[in-house]
Design a protein around this motif. Sequence first.
Motif, PDB file in Angstrom:
ATOM      1  N   ASP A 279       0.830  -1.209   0.000  1.00 54.78           N
ATOM      2  CA  ASP A 279       0.000   0.000   0.000  1.00 54.78           C
ATOM      3  C   ASP A 279       0.861   1.253   0.000  1.00 54.78           C
ATOM      4  O   ASP A 279       0.588   2.213  -0.732  1.00 54.78           O
TER       5      ASP A 279
ATOM      6  N   GLY B  51       2.299   1.692  -3.394  1.00 51.25           N
ATOM      7  CA  GLY B  51       1.289   2.213  -4.315  1.00 51.25           C
ATOM      8  C   GLY B  51       1.095   3.706  -4.161  1.00 51.25           C
ATOM      9  O   GLY B  51       1.003   4.441  -5.152  1.00 51.25           O
ATOM     10  N   LEU B  52       1.040   4.174  -2.917  1.00 52.43           N
ATOM     11  CA  LEU B  52       0.925   5.619  -2.677  1.00 52.43           C
ATOM     12  C   LEU B  52       2.151   6.355  -3.191  1.00 52.43           C
ATOM     13  O   LEU B  52       2.039   7.447  -3.766  1.00 52.43           O
ATOM     14  N   HIS B  53       3.306   5.757  -2.997  1.00 55.20           N
ATOM     15  CA  HIS B  53       4.548   6.378  -3.488  1.00 55.20           C
ATOM     16  C   HIS B  53       4.514   6.503  -5.010  1.00 55.20           C
ATOM     17  O   HIS B  53       4.907   7.534  -5.562  1.00 55.20           O
ATOM     18  N   LEU B  54       4.048   5.447  -5.688  1.00 57.17           N
ATOM     19  CA  LEU B  54       3.987   5.495  -7.155  1.00 57.17           C
ATOM     20  C   LEU B  54       2.969   6.512  -7.647  1.00 57.17           C
ATOM     21  O   LEU B  54       3.162   7.123  -8.699  1.00 57.17           O
ATOM     22  N   GLU B  55       1.865   6.684  -6.911  1.00 54.49           N
ATOM     23  CA  GLU B  55       0.876   7.693  -7.298  1.00 54.49           C
ATOM     24  C   GLU B  55       1.459   9.098  -7.208  1.00 54.49           C
ATOM     25  O   GLU B  55       1.221   9.937  -8.070  1.00 54.49           O
ATOM     26  N   LYS B  56       2.229   9.341  -6.154  1.00 52.54           N
ATOM     27  CA  LYS B  56       2.808  10.668  -5.961  1.00 52.54           C
ATOM     28  C   LYS B  56       4.053  10.886  -6.809  1.00 52.54           C
ATOM     29  O   LYS B  56       4.345  12.009  -7.198  1.00 52.54           O
ATOM     30  N   ASN B  57       4.811   9.837  -7.061  1.00 45.99           N
ATOM     31  CA  ASN B  57       6.064   9.928  -7.806  1.00 45.99           C
ATOM     32  C   ASN B  57       6.067   8.896  -8.934  1.00 45.99           C
ATOM     33  O   ASN B  57       6.628   7.817  -8.779  1.00 45.99           O
ATOM     34  N   PRO B  58       5.461   9.211 -10.068  1.00 50.72           N
ATOM     35  CA  PRO B  58       5.434   8.222 -11.152  1.00 50.72           C
ATOM     36  C   PRO B  58       6.844   7.950 -11.681  1.00 50.72           C
ATOM     37  O   PRO B  58       7.710   8.823 -11.667  1.00 50.72           O
TER      38      PRO B  58
ATOM     39  N   GLN C 153       6.373   5.242 -16.591  1.00 46.03           N
ATOM     40  CA  GLN C 153       4.988   5.684 -16.542  1.00 46.03           C
ATOM     41  C   GLN C 153       4.828   7.043 -17.213  1.00 46.03           C
ATOM     42  O   GLN C 153       3.852   7.276 -17.929  1.00 46.03           O
TER      43      GLN C 153
END
Length: 129
Positions: A80, A83-90, A94
């Motif tokens: 989780d 996932g939050l890290h990827l949302e904030k830092n693509p 991506q």
Amino acid sequence: MNEFEKRINALRLQFKAERVQISKDAYRTIGHLNNTISQSPFPEVRDTLRAEKERVYEAMRNSHKYNRLCYIQQLEMLNDEYGLHLEKNPSKKQMRRMMAAICKSVEATGESSCTISFGENRRAEIIFS
């Protein structure tokens, strides 16, 4: 290997080490009980020791279940967080895919640029050549 992959790998290794240690401790105790059972001349003592051996087996199974439950919870928490890290830092991949999709949709309309707004007073114009 990024930070989250390192943490997940460390968690997996810790889980494996704890599982091995639980088994070692339980089997060591069971071995001592087996030795004592074989040396005891009294049937009542042997029955009591066998009951203790079953209790140790059950405790080992419960420890494994609890250890696995904790591991899965920690793993879900890390996933989780990742996932939050990827949302904030693509990632760069991506970003490239997103830009390719934007380029494809802009070219499909027959234009060579698009304007993207980031709120009320911030805008960016992207020109594809």
